[in-house]
Design a protein around this motif. Structure first.
Motif, PDB file in Angstrom:
ATOM      1  N   TRP A 170     -28.554 -11.187  14.816  1.00  0.00           N
ATOM      2  CA  TRP A 170     -28.161 -10.751  13.480  1.00  0.00           C
ATOM      3  C   TRP A 170     -26.647 -10.185  14.079  1.00  0.00           C
ATOM      4  CZ3 TRP A 170     -30.452  -9.219   8.311  1.00  0.00           C
ATOM      5  CH2 TRP A 170     -31.663  -9.733   8.199  1.00  0.00           C
ATOM      6  N   LEU A 171     -25.618 -10.698  13.368  1.00  0.00           N
ATOM      7  CA  LEU A 171     -24.094 -10.204  13.807  1.00  0.00           C
ATOM      8  C   LEU A 171     -23.437  -9.608  12.565  1.00  0.00           C
ATOM      9  CD1 LEU A 171     -24.412 -13.432  15.258  1.00  0.00           C
ATOM     10  CD2 LEU A 171     -22.683 -12.038  16.845  1.00  0.00           C
ATOM     11  N   GLN A 172     -24.323  -9.111  11.681  1.00  0.00           N
ATOM     12  CA  GLN A 172     -23.543  -8.959  10.445  1.00  0.00           C
ATOM     13  C   GLN A 172     -22.735  -7.463  10.506  1.00  0.00           C
ATOM     14  OE1 GLN A 172     -26.720  -7.821  11.340  1.00  0.00           O
ATOM     15  NE2 GLN A 172     -27.596  -6.339   9.920  1.00  0.00           N
ATOM     16  N   TRP A 217     -21.451 -18.306  18.863  1.00  0.00           N
ATOM     17  CA  TRP A 217     -21.154 -17.993  17.349  1.00  0.00           C
ATOM     18  C   TRP A 217     -19.847 -17.474  17.087  1.00  0.00           C
ATOM     19  CZ3 TRP A 217     -22.477 -17.191  12.483  1.00  0.00           C
ATOM     20  CH2 TRP A 217     -24.061 -17.490  12.132  1.00  0.00           C
ATOM     21  N   ASN A 262     -23.097 -13.242   8.885  1.00  0.00           N
ATOM     22  CA  ASN A 262     -22.829 -13.196  10.379  1.00  0.00           C
ATOM     23  C   ASN A 262     -21.371 -13.922  10.222  1.00  0.00           C
ATOM     24  OD1 ASN A 262     -25.165 -12.330  11.492  1.00  0.00           O
ATOM     25  ND2 ASN A 262     -25.752 -14.102  12.290  1.00  0.00           N
TER      26      ASN A 262
END
Ligand SMILES: [Zn+2]
Length: 277
Positions: A170-172, A217, A262
């Motif tokens: 998770w890169l939110q 990502w 993300n």
């Protein structure tokens, strides 16, 4: 729960973050707490057989790490940003969401008050309890307020969500470059056994894979920006990354939403609109 070393016990297989506790010669220190109230009560019963809880340390501001604090009487320690985020949480919304986790939860959440950190640090802190030393080190990345908790006598580090071991990342609200720095900091630690925020216990050999996925990502979203996509187009069209790893326990069906969050965050990051929450 899994007994990891002589005095460290961890839970990696239930909904929410990985959490654990350490049995010292002067009581128990918990690291993070269950997301589901009913799981918190089960843990409380398990711990009660071994001694009183002296402290809880939280590793980050997301609710899956601190919701269960409320079911323990012990004081909580965390980065000052974790305290602020907990105090700013819309409790009505938070409780309504956690209440959907199971049939027992609504009743247990009546009158819910978070047990927010009352002892905070900025860069780091060392806690001595009985014969154990807990070194907390601020390592921003997944959020601005992550901390790694090193348990010196056990050779164990609770890394927080700076590591998702073989489950989706998770890169939110992440700063991906600081996250890469954090992974390098983890590599330099003396301790070799890592309890990640999510996924099974791992070691330093997983760090390059975690770093590579964050790099990938970054490149994926940067490429969309370079090709002229607007933020909304990127959020709609970039759907490729979530099939690499399974979602963690209890996160079924969340992959498309995580994908969008993300992408939105990394788009902001590369276009100068990123601000830590
Ligand atoms: Zn998190």
């Amino acid at each position: 729960m899994q007994q990891l070393t002589r005095n460290v016990f961890v839970e990696t297989q239930i909904r929410g973050c990985n959490h654990g506790f350490v049995t010292t010669s002067d009581g128990i220190v918990m690291i993070d707490s269950p997301h589901k109230p009913s799981d918190a009560l089960k843990l409380k019963a398990e711990i009660a057989k071994r001694g009183p809880v002296r402290y809880i340390i939280n590793t980050e501001p997301h609710g899956d790490h601190w919701t269960g604090n409320a079911f323990f009487e012990a004081p909580v320690i965390a980065h000052e940003g974790v305290r602020r985020r907990i105090l700013e949480t819309n409790l009505e919304e938070h409780v309504a969401r956690v209440a959907t986790f199971g049939p027992e939860e609504p009743k247990l959440l009546e009158g819910y008050r978070p047990n927010a950190p009352i002892i905070t640090f900025k860069n780091g802190m060392t806690l001595h309890v009985g014969n154990h030393t807990f070194e907390m080190i601020h390592m921003p990345g997944h959020t601005a307020y992550q901390a790694a908790i090193c348990i010196k006598e056990e050779g164990v580090v609770f890394t927080s969500d700076n590591i998702f071991h073989k489950v989706h990342t998770w890169l939110q609200e992440a700063n991906p470059d600081l996250w890469l720095v954090a992974l390098e900091s983890l590599r330099k630690l003396d301790e070799e056994i890592f309890v990640p925020g999510h996924g099974a216990v791992c070691g330093k050999d997983y760090l390059p894979e975690q770093a590579a996925f964050i790099q990938e990502w970054k490149a994926y979203v940067k490429d969309a920006i370079d090709r002229g996509m607007t933020k909304n187009e990127a959020i709609e069209r970039l759907t490729a990354m979530t099939d690499r790893y399974p979602m963690d326990v209890g996160q079924d069906g969340m992959a498309p939403g995580v994908m969008k969050r993300n992408v939105a965050n990394l788009y902001d990051y590369f276009t100068g609109n990123y601000r830590p929450i």
